[in-house]
Write an enzyme that holds these catalytic residues in place. Structure first.
Site, PDB file in Angstrom:
ATOM      1  N   ILE A   1      41.391  49.481  63.245  1.00 36.37           N
ATOM      2  CA  ILE A   1      40.340  49.906  62.325  1.00 36.37           C
ATOM      3  C   ILE A   1      40.752  51.175  61.584  1.00 36.37           C
ATOM      4  CG2 ILE A   1      39.066  51.316  64.007  1.00 36.37           C
ATOM      5  CD1 ILE A   1      37.566  49.018  61.279  1.00 36.37           C
TER       6      ILE A   1
ATOM      7  N   SER B   1      47.111  59.985  68.813  1.00 32.81           N
ATOM      8  CA  SER B   1      47.155  58.616  69.308  1.00 32.81           C
ATOM      9  C   SER B   1      48.243  58.504  70.359  1.00 32.81           C
ATOM     10  CB  SER B   1      47.438  57.636  68.162  1.00 32.81           C
ATOM     11  OG  SER B   1      47.513  56.299  68.628  1.00 32.81           O
ATOM     12  N   ARG B   2      48.065  57.584  71.288  1.00 33.77           N
ATOM     13  CA  ARG B   2      49.108  57.368  72.296  1.00 33.77           C
ATOM     14  C   ARG B   2      50.365  56.779  71.668  1.00 33.77           C
ATOM     15  NH1 ARG B   2      45.961  53.825  76.662  1.00 33.77           N
ATOM     16  NH2 ARG B   2      45.307  52.861  74.693  1.00 33.77           N
TER      17      ARG B   2
ATOM     18  N   LYS C   1      31.587  53.480  64.716  1.00 32.94           N
ATOM     19  CA  LYS C   1      30.547  52.737  65.417  1.00 32.94           C
ATOM     20  C   LYS C   1      31.152  51.843  66.510  1.00 32.94           C
ATOM     21  CE  LYS C   1      31.589  48.566  64.154  1.00 32.94           C
ATOM     22  NZ  LYS C   1      31.780  47.466  65.105  1.00 32.94           N
TER      23      LYS C   1
ATOM     24  N   ASP D   1      29.840  44.736  69.736  1.00 35.24           N
ATOM     25  CA  ASP D   1      30.662  45.640  68.930  1.00 35.24           C
ATOM     26  C   ASP D   1      30.542  45.254  67.452  1.00 35.24           C
ATOM     27  OD1 ASP D   1      33.119  47.689  68.888  1.00 35.24           O
ATOM     28  OD2 ASP D   1      33.580  46.019  67.573  1.00 35.24           O
TER      29      ASP D   1
END
Length: 302
Positions: free
Chosen positions: A12, A34-35, A88, A166
């Site tokens: 996303i 971020s990983r 969201k 979701d």
């Protein structure tokens, strides 16, 4: 332009957040956390605490992590005096988002619980058209292919991932925005795969003759439609709210520019020193998980 940090560089973020920020006159993507993911030409961190410590010049953090870890990141950002955007659904529970709202107010920073589908081109015109109408029925038909939109993302089926809610929260964010009266859930049936902890489908019935059919097993064309019948005509939102049809005639057919609109709104909120925290879509998810009848269906694997 104001520096912003994007946390969670997954699908996303890459598909929507990065292009929205790049096209904005208000924001500059100054860092990511971020990983594994990164954005070319942007400073990348794997440790959020390190980013907060090393980049005090970044006043805004946009969190695109899954819902479960989001609270801890948001709380740290607020404690560090940063404004926070939440993808969201804004959290794994209602209580934690209310807690974040209290923290943000105490810290004097902005907290924005974004609902991107409310920014679809047809939503505001639909709300205006329905404002003085008598509603006789409404139906949500929200069916998509989880393999296409969340490929290999097992977190959506883990506790707190919300399963079909979701994407379903997108529909709920629209219906709670456009209807001129409140609704509450009467009953629901939730389909849980035998090997999963969150539902893959749901059928719901609210007051005011409002119903919903949500399914994450849709193949082929995807369905993101809301139909509202009134005493003087029928309104339909197609394509997740981008296309508005009234009595069979196109009233609005707009571009999919939801995420740029979110970042425009965040700029307005920060400039005004305000927060915007709306949890009405999540209330309906919580009610469904409380009131819904659970049935077991075939196991699901990516």
């Amino acid at each position: 332009m104001t520096p912003i940090c994007l946390v969670g560089i997954g699908k996303i973020a890459v598909d929507q957040h990065v292009p929205a920020i790049a096209g904005s006159a208000d924001w500059e993507l100054a860092a990511t956390v971020s990983r594994a993911g990164h954005v070319a030409g942007v400073q990348a961190y794997t440790d959020f605490d390190q980013m907060l410590a090393e980049r005090p010049d970044i006043p805004v953090v946009s969190l695109c992590l899954p819902p479960v870890p989001r609270y801890d990141y948001a709380a740290k950002a607020i404690a560090a005096g940063r404004h926070v955007m939440l993808e969201k659904p804004p959290g794994a529970t209602l209580a934690e988002v209310y807690a974040l709202a209290d923290m943000a107010q105490a810290a004097g920073v902005t907290l924005y619980t974004t609902w991107h589908s409310r920014m679809a081109e047809g939503v505001d015109p639909a709300k205006s058209w329905l404002a003085d109408k008598q509603i006789t029925a409404a139906h949500i038909n929200w069916k998509e292919d989880v393999r296409r939109w969340h490929p290999g993302q097992d977190w959506v089926f883990e506790p707190g991932g919300m399963g079909v809610f979701d994407p379903g929260s997108n529909a709920l964010s629209i219906i709670t925005e456009i209807l001129p009266m409140p609704i509450h859930l009467r009953n629901a049936t939730l389909s849980f795969p035998a090997n999963r902890d969150t539902p893959i489908a749901a059928q719901m019935q609210w007051t005011e003759n409002v119903t919903g059919d949500f399914d994450w097993r849709q193949e082929g064309p995807q369905s993101w439609d809301i139909t509202v019948e009134t005493t003087v005509g029928t309104l339909v939102l197609h394509d997740g709210g981008a296309r508005l049809v009234i009595d069979g005639k196109d009233a609005v057919v707009g571009p999919r520019a939801e995420y740029p609109a979110l970042y425009d709104r965040m700029a307005e909120l920060v400039a005004a020193g305000r927060s915007e925290v709306d949890l009405s879509p999540m209330l309906h998810v919580a009610d469904a998980l409380t009131l819904g009848k659970r049935i077991t269906v075939d196991a699901f694997d990516f």
